[in-house]
Design a protein around this motif. Structure first.
Motif, PDB file in Angstrom:
ATOM      1  N   ALA A  18       0.804  -1.235   0.000  1.00 56.37           N
ATOM      2  CA  ALA A  18       0.000   0.000   0.000  1.00 56.37           C
ATOM      3  C   ALA A  18       0.831   1.276   0.000  1.00 56.37           C
ATOM      4  O   ALA A  18       0.279   2.354   0.194  1.00 56.37           O
ATOM      5  CB  ALA A  18      -0.999   0.016   1.158  1.00 56.37           C
ATOM      6  N   ALA A  19       2.127   1.180  -0.226  1.00 56.40           N
ATOM      7  CA  ALA A  19       2.930   2.408  -0.331  1.00 56.40           C
ATOM      8  C   ALA A  19       2.501   3.141  -1.597  1.00 56.40           C
ATOM      9  O   ALA A  19       2.412   2.535  -2.670  1.00 56.40           O
ATOM     10  CB  ALA A  19       4.412   2.073  -0.394  1.00 56.40           C
ATOM     11  N   MET A  57      -0.549   2.131  -6.762  1.00 60.23           N
ATOM     12  CA  MET A  57      -0.046   1.175  -5.782  1.00 60.23           C
ATOM     13  C   MET A  57       0.209  -0.141  -6.494  1.00 60.23           C
ATOM     14  O   MET A  57      -0.342  -0.392  -7.565  1.00 60.23           O
ATOM     15  CB  MET A  57      -1.036   0.985  -4.630  1.00 60.23           C
ATOM     16  N   LYS A  73      -4.728  -0.722   4.951  1.00 59.80           N
ATOM     17  CA  LYS A  73      -3.378  -0.194   4.708  1.00 59.80           C
ATOM     18  C   LYS A  73      -3.403   0.933   3.677  1.00 59.80           C
ATOM     19  O   LYS A  73      -2.640   1.886   3.775  1.00 59.80           O
ATOM     20  CB  LYS A  73      -2.443  -1.323   4.251  1.00 59.80           C
ATOM     21  N   GLU A  76      -4.595   4.025   5.562  1.00 60.43           N
ATOM     22  CA  GLU A  76      -3.515   4.515   6.439  1.00 60.43           C
ATOM     23  C   GLU A  76      -2.442   5.248   5.617  1.00 60.43           C
ATOM     24  O   GLU A  76      -1.978   6.327   5.980  1.00 60.43           O
ATOM     25  CB  GLU A  76      -2.904   3.314   7.167  1.00 60.43           C
ATOM     26  N   SER A  77      -2.094   4.661   4.487  1.00 56.11           N
ATOM     27  CA  SER A  77      -1.067   5.223   3.622  1.00 56.11           C
ATOM     28  C   SER A  77      -1.500   6.560   3.017  1.00 56.11           C
ATOM     29  O   SER A  77      -0.748   7.530   3.005  1.00 56.11           O
ATOM     30  CB  SER A  77      -0.791   4.192   2.519  1.00 56.11           C
ATOM     31  N   LEU A  81      -0.109  10.391   3.295  1.00 60.49           N
ATOM     32  CA  LEU A  81       0.283  11.094   2.069  1.00 60.49           C
ATOM     33  C   LEU A  81      -0.421  12.442   1.947  1.00 60.49           C
ATOM     34  O   LEU A  81       0.202  13.450   1.624  1.00 60.49           O
ATOM     35  CB  LEU A  81      -0.049  10.223   0.847  1.00 60.49           C
TER      36      LEU A  81
END
Length: 198
Positions: A18-19, A57, A73, A76-77, A81
């Motif tokens: 999930a970055a 992603m 996730k 959250e990411s 951001l």
């Protein structure tokens, strides 16, 4: 030298689940138009997932096929951001706390930012702007309780508070009580009574 899409994928594969992968963070690999074009091509091929405009992603290959990153996730990411508070909606919170057996059909989140839709293949996450009081104590049981109570509404608050009192720890109940100053009066009043009856 490896092609730009290949270098972007090598970069993506080194990132945790999930970055976010954003064009502006890839300018060391190529100029902006080339990076944008490569990201679009990778998304069309299914190698990257276009979650929102300008945010990609990496999906994951499992024994059951390709899956998106986990919604929690992703939220959250993106919260980090965009610098926004993003929390599950009242219906989802009410379900977790046992105030309803209904499982929300849509994945809805409250946000301090603008309204958006995020796409994770077939999964759509709806972000809806909410007032500040609906966003208190993100990620904590007290905040979940506020959102659940907002969802049940003023007519069922007494009964719902009885359930919440059994579900939350003493510390969580104290944190819940501490939010009263910014809550609507129909919620703050019964919470004061709950605290005074300790």
């Amino acid at each position: 030298m490896a092609s730009l899409p290949k270098r972007i994928m090598e970069h993506a594969e080194a990132l945790p689940e999930a970055a976010p992968i954003c064009p502006g963070a890839l300018l060391h690999l190529g100029n902006r138009p080339a990076v944008d074009q490569a990201l679009s091509r990778l998304a069309r091929r299914g190698q990257l997932l276009r979650v929102h405009r300008g945010v990609y992603m990496r999906p994951f290959l499992t024994e059951f096929g390709v899956r998106p990153p986990s919604p929690s996730k992703v939220i959250e990411s993106l919260s980090a951001l965009w610098g926004e508070t993003i929390v599950p909606s009242g219906g989802a919170s009410a379900n977790v706390l046992g105030l309803t057996k209904q499982v929300p059909i849509r994945s809805v989140y409250w946000t301090s930012g603008p309204r958006r839709k995020l796409r994770l293949f077939a999964i759509v996450l709806e972000l809806r702007h909410a007032p500040r009081w609906q966003l208190v104590a993100p990620g904590r049981p007290a905040g979940m309780a506020v959102r659940a109570l907002a969802w049940v509404g003023p007519h069922e608050i007494e009964e719902s508070l009885d359930i919440i009192k059994r579900e939350l720890s003493e510390d969580d109940l104290m944190e819940l009580a501490a939010t009263r100053a910014i809550l609507p009066s129909w919620m703050a009043g019964p919470l004061s009574t709950l605290v005074s009856h300790g």
